[in-house]
Structures are given as structure tokens and as C-alpha cells.
Design an enzyme around this catalytic site. Structure first.
Site, PDB file in Angstrom:
ATOM      1  N   CYS A 118       0.811  -1.224   0.000  1.00  0.00           N
ATOM      2  CA  CYS A 118       0.000   0.000   0.000  1.00  0.00           C
ATOM      3  C   CYS A 118       0.845   1.275   0.000  1.00  0.00           C
ATOM      4  CB  CYS A 118      -0.938   0.006   1.201  1.00  0.00           C
ATOM      5  SG  CYS A 118      -2.129  -1.325   1.130  1.00  0.00           S
TER       6      CYS A 118
ATOM      7  N   HIS B 294      -3.221   7.454   1.888  1.00  0.00           N
ATOM      8  CA  HIS B 294      -3.624   6.135   1.407  1.00  0.00           C
ATOM      9  C   HIS B 294      -5.027   5.864   1.936  1.00  0.00           C
ATOM     10  CE1 HIS B 294      -3.975   1.973   0.595  1.00  0.00           C
ATOM     11  NE2 HIS B 294      -3.748   1.574   1.832  1.00  0.00           N
TER      12      HIS B 294
ATOM     13  N   ASN C  73     -10.093   0.112  -0.653  1.00  0.00           N
ATOM     14  CA  ASN C  73      -8.627   0.155  -0.550  1.00  0.00           C
ATOM     15  C   ASN C  73      -8.044  -0.419  -1.835  1.00  0.00           C
ATOM     16  OD1 ASN C  73      -5.919  -0.226   0.005  1.00  0.00           O
ATOM     17  ND2 ASN C  73      -6.246  -1.115   2.033  1.00  0.00           N
TER      18      ASN C  73
HETATM   19  O1  UT7 Z   1      -3.945  -0.871   3.327  1.00  0.00           O
HETATM   20  C1  UT7 Z   1      -3.077  -1.527   4.180  1.00  0.00           C
HETATM   21  C2  UT7 Z   1      -3.376  -1.209   5.564  1.00  0.00           C
HETATM   22  N1  UT7 Z   1      -4.585  -1.856   5.986  1.00  0.00           N
HETATM   23  C3  UT7 Z   1      -5.323  -1.276   6.858  1.00  0.00           C
HETATM   24  O2  UT7 Z   1      -5.041  -0.163   7.214  1.00  0.00           O
HETATM   25  C4  UT7 Z   1      -6.466  -2.029   7.470  1.00  0.00           C
HETATM   26  C5  UT7 Z   1      -6.443  -1.793   8.956  1.00  0.00           C
HETATM   27  N2  UT7 Z   1      -7.515  -2.406   9.671  1.00  0.00           N
HETATM   28  C6  UT7 Z   1      -8.796  -1.989   9.581  1.00  0.00           C
HETATM   29  O3  UT7 Z   1      -9.110  -1.119   8.812  1.00  0.00           O
HETATM   30  C7  UT7 Z   1      -9.809  -2.585  10.539  1.00  0.00           C
HETATM   31  O4  UT7 Z   1      -9.137  -3.354  11.525  1.00  0.00           O
HETATM   32  C8  UT7 Z   1     -10.866  -3.488   9.839  1.00  0.00           C
HETATM   33  C9  UT7 Z   1     -11.790  -2.612   9.006  1.00  0.00           C
HETATM   34  C10 UT7 Z   1     -10.166  -4.507   8.970  1.00  0.00           C
HETATM   35  C11 UT7 Z   1     -11.722  -4.200  10.888  1.00  0.00           C
HETATM   36  O5  UT7 Z   1     -12.310  -3.258  11.778  1.00  0.00           O
HETATM   37  P1  UT7 Z   1     -12.208  -3.492  13.356  1.00  0.00           P
HETATM   38  O6  UT7 Z   1     -12.975  -2.422  13.984  1.00  0.00           O
HETATM   39  O7  UT7 Z   1     -10.745  -3.597  13.699  1.00  0.00           O
HETATM   40  O8  UT7 Z   1     -12.981  -4.853  13.526  1.00  0.00           O
HETATM   41  P2  UT7 Z   1     -12.460  -6.220  14.151  1.00  0.00           P
HETATM   42  O9  UT7 Z   1     -11.493  -6.867  13.249  1.00  0.00           O
HETATM   43  O10 UT7 Z   1     -12.065  -5.959  15.569  1.00  0.00           O
HETATM   44  O11 UT7 Z   1     -13.804  -7.062  14.115  1.00  0.00           O
HETATM   45  C12 UT7 Z   1     -14.948  -6.672  14.905  1.00  0.00           C
HETATM   46  C13 UT7 Z   1     -16.059  -7.682  14.663  1.00  0.00           C
HETATM   47  C14 UT7 Z   1     -15.600  -9.129  14.801  1.00  0.00           C
HETATM   48  O12 UT7 Z   1     -16.619  -9.846  15.428  1.00  0.00           O
HETATM   49  P3  UT7 Z   1     -16.504 -10.232  16.990  1.00  0.00           P
HETATM   50  O13 UT7 Z   1     -15.266 -11.056  17.088  1.00  0.00           O
HETATM   51  O14 UT7 Z   1     -16.400  -8.921  17.681  1.00  0.00           O
HETATM   52  O15 UT7 Z   1     -17.780 -10.970  17.217  1.00  0.00           O
HETATM   53  C15 UT7 Z   1     -15.479  -9.588  13.361  1.00  0.00           C
HETATM   54  O16 UT7 Z   1     -15.696 -10.979  13.225  1.00  0.00           O
HETATM   55  O17 UT7 Z   1     -16.557  -7.547  13.320  1.00  0.00           O
HETATM   56  C16 UT7 Z   1     -16.585  -8.830  12.693  1.00  0.00           C
HETATM   57  N3  UT7 Z   1     -16.380  -8.655  11.262  1.00  0.00           N
HETATM   58  C17 UT7 Z   1     -17.368  -8.396  10.387  1.00  0.00           C
HETATM   59  N4  UT7 Z   1     -18.698  -8.252  10.554  1.00  0.00           N
HETATM   60  C18 UT7 Z   1     -19.425  -7.985   9.466  1.00  0.00           C
HETATM   61  C19 UT7 Z   1     -15.203  -8.680  10.574  1.00  0.00           C
HETATM   62  N5  UT7 Z   1     -15.422  -8.448   9.281  1.00  0.00           N
HETATM   63  C20 UT7 Z   1     -16.761  -8.262   9.135  1.00  0.00           C
HETATM   64  C21 UT7 Z   1     -17.579  -7.989   8.031  1.00  0.00           C
HETATM   65  N6  UT7 Z   1     -18.919  -7.852   8.247  1.00  0.00           N
HETATM   66  N7  UT7 Z   1     -17.094  -7.824   6.779  1.00  0.00           N
END
Ligand code: UT7
Length: 323
Positions: free
Chosen positions: A113, A250, A280
Site C-alpha cells: 500500500c 492512502h 482500498n
Molecule cells: O492498506 C493496508 C493497511 N490496511 C489497513 O489499514 C487495514 C487496517 N484495519 C482496519 O481497517 C480494521 O481493523 C478493519 C476494518 C479490517 C476491521 O475493523 P475493526 O474495527 O478492527 O474490527 P475487528 O477486526 O475488531 O472485528 C470486529 C467484529 C468481529 O466480530 P466479533 O469477534 O467482535 O464478534 C469480526 O468478526 O466484526 C466482525 N467482522 C465483520 N462483521 C461484518 C469482521 N469483518 C466483518 C464484516 N462484516 N465484513
């Protein structure tokens, strides 16, 4: 002194748009979750015949047209991509051929990225070192082709596209009032390699592999790393957040963009956001955002524009350009 000045910019997106609603029919997710957690509303997905090279060529042609130049006027092409058409030859050489360019040099650069920031820094070093006069710098990706479409934690986040700028050697005074690239700050740390990676490759599995990410872990590091390299750019140039006309980050996640801008004291009105429309697009996200904001007249000649990115590796970096 020699400065690398932006002569043109362009972009190309796949025809097909995939909305969050459509994503709901593929994996267990919701429009509400995706918008709240990321700010993404839709992304473009490459269809048959659309590849990283074809999208890169489209962006390159748009940038050449806008600059009033042809491929004959270039002497360097750098393509930032992690999704090349082939393992080799480089996508940059493919694009060179598509443009009918039979001279100069072309190569790919892989910093995920952060690829576009790395590519601009590299082109700037070639230009200031006298190795090139006019460089076409492209960020082009088809991440849809390396996604695990059954993994809702990653497949909703990414999209395809390409953007390009042309950098040209021009004389400057060596002050921050000069047009062109004023500084580039690049960093990497491979200790984070297992937090965002592709689980395949020519030398390991002999396959292309799929993207894997510990999103929460990446998120935890993002704002700190981004603000560090932006502050390093301020220090290197004697500028401050108040001098910045546009922050062009980004586009990974709206929350990371807002958090970084808040920490730096850059108001939302000065931040270019396209993550809602493109998702992204990895190395393509910054040049796509630059194209959007320069085409609609927000970014004007003489504006101070801060680019920043962070991604797989980890790699991260910033580039400060006077447009
Ligand atoms: O470009 C390179 C750099 N990349 C990035 O910068 C990405 C960085 N990370 C992020 O942007 C975020 O961490 C994400 C958008 C990927 C995820 O957001 P988050 O607030 O960190 O969510 P999480 O991973 O802590 O997941 C929260 C909940 C989980 O459920 P439980 O365990 O709390 O029951 C996940 O299973 O959301 C669930 N979840 C989803 N729910 C609905 C994960 N993906 C999804 C989804 N739809 N697509």
C-alpha cells in the site's frame, strides 16, 4: 537545484462497480458494518480483459494527455504494484510496450500500500540524480484477484484501479517555495510481515496465494506510523501542519484517515477522501485520490500536498509535494 515537478496526472477504474449491498449477497456482512468500520460504500472490480497493465495504461494515457506529452517524451516508467499481470516481465515493461515506447527504462516496485509513495521517492531520486528527465509513476492494482472471496474480514475492504503522475526535472531555488517534490520519508520494518501478507508466491508455494490480514493489528500501528513520517517531512522541510493545503492519504479506512488528520491538527476540509468510492486499492489509492482532487480543481498549482501511506511489510512513508 533540480526538482521533480508534477506535469500531469490521470486515473483509470474498472467499469464494474460492486456496492456493499452486493457484498451482502456474497458473505455474512452488512452495508452498515462496512460503512461504520471503514467508510467504504462501493469499490470497482476488474472484469474480463481488465488487468493491472490495462488499467495502468489507461491512467498513463490520461496523464500524458493532460500533460500534452507522448511516450516519446518519457525516459522512465515505475509501476508500484503487488498484483502484476505476470511474475515477470514487469508490468512497467508491459505498459511501456502498450504505449509504444522503445527507449528508456521501466521497472516495477513492490511496497504494497506504500508503493506509490516509494515509487514517487524513487523517481524523484532518479530525476535529481540526473538519471531521468521525465518519469511516469503509476500505482496500479487488481487486488480482487488475490482476495479470498469467502473471507468477510478482507474481501469487503479492497478494490481495483490505477492512477499515474508524470514528474519532470525543473530548476528550483532549493527552498520550500519551489514546485515539485520537497521531501520523501520512507520506512519499513519486516518484523510485522505476518500481519498483512499473501499466503503464496513463486518461490514458496508456486501459486499466487490469497491476501491475509490481522486487521486489528494493522489498525493499531497505522496512525502512529503515519503521523511519524508526516512529522519527519515537516522537520525536513521547515513546514508545519498549517502550511499543508491538502492531505492525500492512502485510502484504507476512514477511521485511520480521520485519526491521523486529527492527531496532526489538519482539518477535515483539507483531507482528500475517496475510500467511500474506491475501497482500498493499495498502491493505486493515492494517485486515484490525487486525480479526483486535481481534476475537480481542489488541488491547484502551488498548493502544498502531503501524501502518506502505510501497509504490508510493514512499509510506510510520506512525500511532500508543491503541486
Ligand atoms: O492498506 C493496508 C493497511 N490496511 C489497513 O489499514 C487495514 C487496517 N484495519 C482496519 O481497517 C480494521 O481493523 C478493519 C476494518 C479490517 C476491521 O475493523 P475493526 O474495527 O478492527 O474490527 P475487528 O477486526 O475488531 O472485528 C470486529 C467484529 C468481529 O466480530 P466479533 O469477534 O467482535 O464478534 C469480526 O468478526 O466484526 C466482525 N467482522 C465483520 N462483521 C461484518 C469482521 N469483518 C466483518 C464484516 N462484516 N465484513
Amino acid at each position: 537545484m533540480i526538482r521533480s515537478v508534477v506535469r500531469g496526472f490521470g486515473a483509470a477504474l474498472p467499469k464494474r462497480v460492486m456496492t456493499n449491498k452486493e457484498m451482502e449477497s456474497r458473505v455474512d456482512t452488512s452495508d452498515e458494518w462496512i460503512v461504520q468500520r471503514t467508510g467504504i460504500r462501493q469499490r470497482h472490480i476488474a472484469g474480463e480483459g481488465e488487468t493491472t497493465a490495462s488499467l495502468g495504461e489507461g491512467a498513463a494515457r490520461a496523464a500524458l494527455d493532460r500533460a500534452g506529452l507522448t511516450a516519446d517524451d518519457l525516459d522512465l516508467i515505475i509501476v508500484a504494484t503487488s498484483t502484476p499481470d505476470n511474475t515477470f516481465p514487469a508490468t512497467a515493461v508491459n505498459i511501456q510496450n502498450r504505449l509504444g515506447m522503445r527507449h528508456g527504462a521501466a521497472f516495477d516496485l513492490q511496497a504494497v500500500c506504500s508503493g506509490f509513495v516509494y515509487a514517487v521517492a524513487t523517481a524523484d531520486a532518479y530525476i535529481r540524480g540526473g538519471l531521468a528527465k521525465r518519469a511516469l509513476v503509476i500505482g496500479a492494482e487488481t487486488f480482487s484477484r488475490i482476495l479470498d472471496w469467502s473471507d468477510r474480514t478482507t474481501c469487503v475492504l479492497f478494490g481495483d484501479g490505477a492512477g499515474a503522475i508524470i514528474l519532470e526535472a525543473q530548476k528550483g531555488e532549493g527552498t520550500k517555495a519551489d514546485r515539485g517534490v520537497l521531501t520523501a520519508q520512507l520506512r519499513s520494518d519486516g518484523i510485522h510481515g505476518d500481519k498483512l501478507y499473501v499466503d503464496g508466491g513463486p518461490s514458496t508455494t508456486g501459486t499466487v496465494g490469497h491476501l491475509r490480514m490481522e486487521g486489528r493489528e494493522v489498525f493499531k500501528h497505522a496512525v502512529g506510523m503515519i503521523t511519524d513520517v508526516i512529522e519527519a517531512a515537516f522537520e525536513a522541510t521547515g513546514t508545519t501542519a498549517d502550511d499543508v493545503d491538502w492531505l492525500v492519504p492512502h485510502q484504507a479506512n476512514r477511521r485511520i484517515i480521520d485519526g491521523s488528520a486529527r492527531k496532526l491538527g489538519i482539518p477535515n476540509e483539507k483531507v482528500v477522501v475517496t475510500v467511500d468510492l474506491h475501497g482500498n486499492t493499495s498502491a493505486a489509492s493515492i494517485p486515484l485520490a490525487l486525480d479526483a482532487a486535481a481534476s475537480d480543481g481542489r488541488i491547484k498549482k502551488g498548493d502544498l500536498v502531503m501524501l502518506e501511506a502505510m501497509g504490508g511489510g510493514f512499509t510506510w512513508g510520506s512525500v511532500l509535494i508543491r503541486w
